[in-house]
Write an enzyme that holds these catalytic residues in place. Structure first.
Site, PDB file in Angstrom:
ATOM      1  N   GLU A 148       3.725   2.630   1.092  1.00 49.88           N
ATOM      2  CA  GLU A 148       3.822   1.236   0.860  1.00 49.88           C
ATOM      3  C   GLU A 148       4.886   0.602   1.126  1.00 49.88           C
ATOM      4  O   GLU A 148       5.539  -0.078   0.217  1.00 49.88           O
ATOM      5  CB  GLU A 148       3.613   1.371  -0.715  1.00 49.88           C
ATOM      6  CG  GLU A 148       2.302   1.912  -1.192  1.00 49.88           C
ATOM      7  CD  GLU A 148       2.216   1.821  -2.556  1.00 49.88           C
ATOM      8  OE1 GLU A 148       2.873   1.074  -3.337  1.00 49.88           O
ATOM      9  OE2 GLU A 148       1.322   2.700  -3.194  1.00 49.88           O
ATOM     10  N   ASP A 153      -6.099   8.768  -6.361  1.00 50.89           N
ATOM     11  CA  ASP A 153      -4.600   8.300  -6.415  1.00 50.89           C
ATOM     12  C   ASP A 153      -3.824   9.407  -6.182  1.00 50.89           C
ATOM     13  O   ASP A 153      -4.139  10.606  -6.586  1.00 50.89           O
ATOM     14  CB  ASP A 153      -4.316   7.501  -7.638  1.00 50.89           C
ATOM     15  CG  ASP A 153      -3.285   6.344  -7.295  1.00 50.89           C
ATOM     16  OD1 ASP A 153      -2.567   6.294  -6.263  1.00 50.89           O
ATOM     17  OD2 ASP A 153      -3.028   5.438  -8.245  1.00 50.89           O
ATOM     18  N   GLU A 170      -5.597   2.044  -0.016  1.00 50.07           N
ATOM     19  CA  GLU A 170      -4.274   1.221  -0.441  1.00 50.07           C
ATOM     20  C   GLU A 170      -3.161   1.647   0.733  1.00 50.07           C
ATOM     21  O   GLU A 170      -3.680   1.262   1.979  1.00 50.07           O
ATOM     22  CB  GLU A 170      -3.385   1.798  -1.590  1.00 50.07           C
ATOM     23  CG  GLU A 170      -2.301   0.853  -2.169  1.00 50.07           C
ATOM     24  CD  GLU A 170      -1.982   1.432  -3.362  1.00 50.07           C
ATOM     25  OE1 GLU A 170      -1.135   0.774  -4.067  1.00 50.07           O
ATOM     26  OE2 GLU A 170      -2.049   2.786  -3.678  1.00 50.07           O
ATOM     27  N   GLU A 183       0.510  -5.042  -6.750  1.00 54.34           N
ATOM     28  CA  GLU A 183       1.124  -4.384  -7.838  1.00 54.34           C
ATOM     29  C   GLU A 183       2.636  -4.234  -7.688  1.00 54.34           C
ATOM     30  O   GLU A 183       2.991  -4.234  -8.757  1.00 54.34           O
ATOM     31  CB  GLU A 183       0.596  -2.888  -7.795  1.00 54.34           C
ATOM     32  CG  GLU A 183       1.027  -2.019  -6.575  1.00 54.34           C
ATOM     33  CD  GLU A 183       0.584  -0.346  -6.524  1.00 54.34           C
ATOM     34  OE1 GLU A 183      -0.608  -0.085  -7.170  1.00 54.34           O
ATOM     35  OE2 GLU A 183       1.119   0.300  -6.161  1.00 54.34           O
TER      36      GLU A 183
END
Length: 658
Positions: free
Chosen positions: A171, A412, A461, A467
């Site tokens: 990310e 996740d 993701e 988020e």
């Protein structure tokens, strides 16, 4: 599903003998040229329209059983194959048909392995193919890519690389810096974008990643990048942290190899997507094209759609007579909201089960009642799980989910892509498909082709999505107009847009339990058109959406899969203007970065005739109050153009219909 034209030609472009050492292949439009040089080592170079992309770059595989593949090799034969296919994706992303037109060079070596290059009009790729008996242990892959000059690049920097590292949610934000500033101590996840001369962009990533570790790159303080893979895991444990033990792997020891695999196999593609204009990158689908074909016999049960999501908005339901939270009443409220607004799904994120035991549902949740109620309302249920607990209880969990009637699973915190984890993704995709459920992978590595083989892997993701606005500023307007040119080229992004509490740069603050978004209201609305994800989230609270019904009504009309995509205008890090068609309706979305932007929308992509256009545009005071917008209804034809203005962090979007 495929229309194929194959032309097989035995051509020796430069050397005519059986031991040719210099070979060349060009794209169908003859713009991209790849030259392969075979002597003591294997090198290749590439150019587009005369502009050098890659200069002499060394590739090979160092194996335990067969030695180094790529040194002092003898060419046995080589072929050029020209292919012109039409691929019909099971789950549409950009379009319902993909033209798959390329030239392929296959070089067979005396040592019983091959090197394959494919050259498309929008990029090129190479892979190794081995034909050995027994197993093959890959100690290291040789992949050193030299660029012609010290170009600027957008590097998604990854800090934690060390002997026990390669633990990442992928990310990362993108840093604009020279290649020479990228040192051997730094490691980057992929994709990575290099800005070459003459506005040429080169995006580097991989495709058809199977039974092999993911690829990263490190620098060398010059104009090069060097491939590096995580070694196979020998020993790992999970940190004991109250009940959150199952998401924190610690790799205590790794093997001295990156992969132990079959001797007869194909290896992942090393992919170089090439564009001569920024907007062309947004149409690139090479990762999908280069990956394994659909493995699900009958995938007709896979249903894309939109989902109301609980976690981002902290279950902040208000104006009701029950206590909001992780309980049956709250999720029935979510179901009512989804049903009333035509949303296909709701998600139960973290908290519905006692961490460490998926079969132990928390006392305030009556799953049978929730699923039964959702079925009555024609709404599907998606459940969140931690990967390790799910793996420990795989058969029991899947049986229970099937009994309940669960439609999808959000998995996740994998945080890795070594060989074992890559294989786990494939195992889970197959197992979950057998139960006719789809998957949204979070805490995940980049898309590398799994979604074509198993189209029930509907999104993932691996992106600094919305988020991040709960704890920082990474989910910025500038990132919103950068991510599509890099991460989204590799596949769909579960960015989770749709915040209704909007803030400008000077009024934004990260608040975990009452989050807001950076940029204008129309910036959030336009994301549903610009960002690709066959499963799109509505991140905010149903209570907030009910106060903003006009915005919600527009979001609810936007499809999540598309028949056609036309990129009207785009510049990396500055703006994107995208038009997409679903059946007979068009949607257009525009995003600006940190600065305001004036654009011209050319409607020549429309067919003849008059259309009605429903527009949402930044309000005149959106630069002061980010929630300010204006709705306009007007008429349009394919001969018209329209000047539009986007505030800083702004947006513009419309629906065009007859």
């Amino acid at each position: 599903m495929l229309k194929k034209v194959v032309i097989l030609v035995n051509l020796f472009f430069i050397a005519l003998s059986i031991n040719a050492q210099n070979l060349e292949i060009v794209s169908p439009n003859e713009k991209i040229k790849v030259s392969v040089h075979i002597s003591k080592v294997i090198n290749f170079e590439a150019s587009v329209s005369g502009t050098s992309i890659i200069k002499s770059s060394n590739i090979g595989l160092n194996t335990l059983e067969q030695g180094f593949l790529g040194r002092n090799e003898v060419v046995k034969k080589h072929n050029i194959v020209s292919i012109n296919n039409i691929i019909t994706p099971v789950v549409k992303e950009k379009r319902k048909e993909i033209i798959d037109n390329y030239n392929e060079l296959v070089i067979d070596f005396k040592k019983e392995y091959s090197l394959i290059f494919r050259v498309y009009n929008n990029g090129f790729a190479y892979r190794f193919k081995t034909n050995f008996k027994g197993s093959l242990t890959v100690i290291k892959e040789q992949s050193i890519y030299h660029f012609n000059k010290d170009y600027f690049t957008l590097i998604p920097r990854y800090i934690e690389e060390h002997e026990k590292g390669f633990i990442t949610h992928a990310e990362n934000t993108y840093i604009n810096r020279k290649l020479s500033s990228f040192t051997s101590d730094e490691v980057s996840i992929l994709p990575l974008l290099v800005k070459v001369e003459n506005n040429v962009k080169v995006l580097f990533t991989e495709a058809d990643l199977r039974d092999y570790p993911g690829l990263y790159v490190r620098g060398n303080s010059r104009s090069s990048i060097i491939g590096v893979n995580p070694h196979a895991v020998k020993k790992q444990v999970f940190k004991i942290d109250e009940k959150r033990w199952d998401r924190n792997p610690v790799i205590f020891e790794r093997e001295n190899y990156i992969a132990k695999t079959k001797g007869k196999r194909v290896f992942p593609w090393r992919v170089f997507a090439v564009s001569e204009s920024d907007k062309d990158l947004l149409n690139n689908q090479l990762v999908y094209q280069l990956s394994l074909k659909n493995q699900i016999k009958d995938p007709s049960w896979i249903k894309p759609g939109k989902a109301s999501w609980d976690w981002w908005n902290y279950n902040n339901i208000y104006g009701v007579d029950f206590r909001a939270g992780i309980n049956t009443e709250t999720y029935k409220y979510f179901i009512d909201f989804a049903s009333e607004n035509g949303l296909e799904y709701i998600i139960l994120d973290e908290g519905w089960y006692e961490l460490g035991d998926i079969l132990n549902v928390v006392p305030d949740i009556d799953m049978e009642e929730i699923v039964s109620y959702a079925k009555q309302k024609n709404v599907g249920i998606i459940l969140w799980v931690i990967w390790k607990t799910f793996d420990n209880q795989l058969e029991e969990s899947l049986d229970q989910f099937e009994k309940w009637g669960i439609k999808g699973i959000k998995i996740d915190f994998m945080q890795r892509d070594d060989q074992q984890m890559v294989n786990w993704y494939y195992k889970i995709a197959e197992k979950v498909a057998e139960k006719k459920m789809f998957i949204d992978f979070h805490g995940a590595y980049k898309p590398s082709g799994l979604r074509r083989a198993y189209p029930n892997v509907i999104t993932r993701e691996g992106v600094p999505g919305l988020e991040h606005s709960k704890w920082g500023e990474d989910a910025s307007p500038k990132m919103a107009v950068t991510i599509p040119f890099i991460r989204m080229v590799s596949g769909p992004i579960d960015y989770t847009p749709g915040g209704m509490l909007n803030a400008n740069k000077d009024t934004f603050a990260p608040i975990f339990n009452r989050p807001m978004t950076q940029g204008t209201r129309c910036h959030q609305l336009a994301m549903y058109v610009v960002f690709e994800s066959p499963l799109q989230m509505l991140a905010d609270s149903p209570s907030n959406y009910k106060k903003e019904q006009e915005s919600l009504d527009f979001i609810a009309k936007i499809p999540t899969v598309w028949d056609e995509t036309v990129i009207l205008s785009a510049t990396v890090g500055e703006h994107i203007l995208t038009a997409r068609k679903s059946e007979e309706t068009w949607f257009v979305g525009a995003l600006s970065g940190d600065d305001s932007k004036d654009l011209i929308v050319d409607f020549s992509f429309l067919e003849e005739g008059e259309y009605t256009m429903e527009i949402f545009q930044d309000g005149i005071n959106a630069d002061r109050y980010a929630g300010d917008y204006k709705k306009v209804i007007t008429k349009i034809t394919n001969k018209d153009t329209l000047n539009i203005h986007l505030s800083a962090g702004g947006g513009w979007t419309c629906r065009i219909f007859r």
